[in-house]
Design a protein around this motif. Structure first.
Motif, mmCIF file in Angstrom:
data_model
loop_
_atom_site.group_PDB
_atom_site.id
_atom_site.type_symbol
_atom_site.label_atom_id
_atom_site.label_comp_id
_atom_site.label_asym_id
_atom_site.label_seq_id
_atom_site.Cartn_x
_atom_site.Cartn_y
_atom_site.Cartn_z
ATOM 1 N N MET A 1 -118.959 -63.895 26.020
ATOM 2 C CA MET A 1 -118.692 -62.977 24.940
ATOM 3 C C MET A 1 -117.563 -62.008 25.282
ATOM 4 O O MET A 1 -116.863 -61.566 24.385
ATOM 5 C CB MET A 1 -119.959 -62.194 24.577
ATOM 6 N N GLU A 2 -117.407 -61.703 26.549
ATOM 7 C CA GLU A 2 -116.318 -60.798 26.952
ATOM 8 C C GLU A 2 -114.962 -61.405 26.585
ATOM 9 O O GLU A 2 -114.079 -60.709 26.071
ATOM 10 C CB GLU A 2 -116.389 -60.511 28.455
ATOM 11 N N LEU A 3 -114.797 -62.701 26.811
ATOM 12 C CA LEU A 3 -113.540 -63.370 26.482
ATOM 13 C C LEU A 3 -113.318 -63.376 24.965
ATOM 14 O O LEU A 3 -112.202 -63.122 24.500
ATOM 15 C CB LEU A 3 -113.544 -64.799 27.038
ATOM 16 N N ALA A 4 -114.367 -63.643 24.192
ATOM 17 C CA ALA A 4 -114.266 -63.607 22.730
ATOM 18 C C ALA A 4 -113.892 -62.198 22.264
ATOM 19 O O ALA A 4 -113.051 -62.035 21.374
ATOM 20 C CB ALA A 4 -115.582 -64.054 22.092
ATOM 21 N N ASN A 5 -114.481 -61.192 22.856
ATOM 22 C CA ASN A 5 -114.163 -59.817 22.507
ATOM 23 C C ASN A 5 -112.686 -59.523 22.764
ATOM 24 O O ASN A 5 -112.011 -58.898 21.939
ATOM 25 C CB ASN A 5 -115.052 -58.851 23.292
ATOM 26 N N ARG A 6 -112.182 -59.970 23.900
ATOM 27 C CA ARG A 6 -110.770 -59.762 24.228
ATOM 28 C C ARG A 6 -109.868 -60.453 23.208
ATOM 29 O O ARG A 6 -108.873 -59.888 22.766
ATOM 30 C CB ARG A 6 -110.463 -60.258 25.635
#
Length: 160
Positions: free
Chosen positions: A1-6
């Motif tokens: 999810m961190e990558l999607a958020n970025r």
């Protein structure tokens, strides 16, 4: 999810910068990025006879309400006309005027193309093709989330 958020945060930033720097690129013509999108959509040869307001809203993936203000300002500037559609009097047909076409082709487009060159500096053709591909995939997924939404349209139309 961190990558999607970025990813989504970067898209948000890009959209904001497109609005800010794109508007600056065409401000001498008295245009905004929203007006640029409308004129671009209406400049396509397949819509020389104009577009219904609802079709234009779907193509641009905006609400009719948001589009109405932009259309009104472009009409006031003499770049567009809006009239009852002869085939369906309940619909409004939006068409670019000769003045609008002149501003679009001779003044705005050269500046827009220069803006594209600057914004896509150091992008290869392959980079651009891949970016368009992935944005279209994401757009398709977002459209599936927007079932029944006002701003729906098909992604193939967005490629034109």
């Amino acid at each position: 999810m961190e990558l999607a958020n970025r990813l989504f945060f970067r898209l948000y930033q890009c959209a904001n910068m497109l609005h800010k720097t794109g508007s600056r690129a065409i401000e001498e013509e008295g245009l905004t990025t929203q007006q640029w999108a409308v004129l671009g959509a209406l400049s396509r040869p397949q819509v020389d006879a104009g577009m219904k307001l609802g079709d234009l809203a779907r193509y641009l993936m905006v609400s009719r309400q948001n589009l109405a203000g932009v259309i009104g300002r472009l009409e006031k500037a003499g770049h567009l006309t809006s009239a009852a559609d002869p085939s369906d009097r309940r619909s409004r047909l939006i068409q670019m005027t000769d003045s609008g076409r002149d501003v679009w082709q001779h003044f705005a487009l050269p500046k827009i193309y220069d803006y594209y060159d600057q914004a896509l500096k150091d992008f290869s053709t392959n980079d651009i093709v891949h970016t368009v591909h992935y944005l279209l995939k994401m757009l398709d997924n977002m459209q599936a989330l927007d079932v029944g939404g006002e701003g729906d349209g098909d992604s193939e139309a967005q490629e034109e």
